[in-house]
Design a protein around this motif. Sequence first.
Motif, PDB file in Angstrom:
ATOM      1  N   GLU A  82      13.202 -10.469 -25.327  1.00  0.00           N
ATOM      2  CA  GLU A  82      12.721 -11.587 -24.516  1.00  0.00           C
ATOM      3  C   GLU A  82      13.626 -12.804 -24.682  1.00  0.00           C
ATOM      4  OE1 GLU A  82       7.907 -10.684 -24.511  1.00  0.00           O
ATOM      5  OE2 GLU A  82       8.795 -11.730 -26.217  1.00  0.00           O
ATOM      6  N   LEU A 121       8.650 -14.850 -29.467  1.00  0.00           N
ATOM      7  CA  LEU A 121       9.330 -13.964 -28.522  1.00  0.00           C
ATOM      8  C   LEU A 121      10.047 -12.835 -29.267  1.00  0.00           C
ATOM      9  CD1 LEU A 121      11.002 -16.529 -26.064  1.00  0.00           C
ATOM     10  CD2 LEU A 121       8.779 -15.420 -25.863  1.00  0.00           C
ATOM     11  N   ARG A 149      16.765 -12.277 -22.643  1.00  0.00           N
ATOM     12  CA  ARG A 149      16.529 -12.534 -21.215  1.00  0.00           C
ATOM     13  C   ARG A 149      16.413 -14.035 -20.953  1.00  0.00           C
ATOM     14  NH1 ARG A 149      13.528  -7.888 -21.650  1.00  0.00           N
ATOM     15  NH2 ARG A 149      11.561  -8.971 -21.964  1.00  0.00           N
ATOM     16  N   LYS A 150      15.673 -14.724 -21.793  1.00  0.00           N
ATOM     17  CA  LYS A 150      15.463 -16.158 -21.584  1.00  0.00           C
ATOM     18  C   LYS A 150      16.774 -16.940 -21.683  1.00  0.00           C
ATOM     19  CE  LYS A 150      12.814 -20.105 -23.072  1.00  0.00           C
ATOM     20  NZ  LYS A 150      11.468 -20.505 -23.318  1.00  0.00           N
ATOM     21  N   LEU A 196      12.808 -19.629 -31.094  1.00  0.00           N
ATOM     22  CA  LEU A 196      12.139 -18.782 -30.096  1.00  0.00           C
ATOM     23  C   LEU A 196      11.485 -17.563 -30.746  1.00  0.00           C
ATOM     24  CD1 LEU A 196      14.825 -18.938 -27.250  1.00  0.00           C
ATOM     25  CD2 LEU A 196      12.547 -20.002 -27.241  1.00  0.00           C
TER      26      LEU A 196
END
Length: 191
Positions: free
Chosen positions: A160, A156, A163-164, A150
């Motif tokens: 981020e 990201l 959060r994901k 990621l």
Amino acid sequence: MDKAKPDTDLEVFLMQRTGQGDRGSFEQLYERFSGVLFSTALNVLGNQEAAEDVLQDVFVAIWEKAPLYDSVRGKPLTWAVTLTRYKAIDRLRSLQRKGLLHDRIEQESKIFEEHTGKTSLDEVDASEKSRIVRAAILELSPSQRQAIDLAFFDGLTQAEIARKLQEPLGTVKARIRRGMMKLREIIAPSL
């Protein structure tokens, strides 16, 4: 008289005894269930080695979870088959994610090589380094691979990613850091 009832009663008894730590009862459960559980795993995975691994995981789980087994909620064999299916599906998803990550790394490597315009000697060197990095990434834990994927392939930020994944930011930072340190440890002797 229903022939299935005595078998179910025996299986419930064996499960209860297994839950009390009786290895002999556990062995009898293994003898009774291993064939059908192996077939279940093999049908999901299509790979004998992976099915054998799942079967081992299932029997470890049966040993550990037998004290929690409740005969009111279902037959022991049904419970074991369900557990096997879930573990086999989890293994299949894991193998697919590993393959997708490998494919994404391959794709990124090809795009980079197409746009760099390096000499063939440089490309051979870069290709070898790319192979070493791909192999090293596959040695990371699934959570480390996911976080690094990621961050570096999806671009990201750590916040981020947190959060994901619905994980604390510190956990994500630690995964990326430990993953990068492990990559350095694996790759450094080869480069």
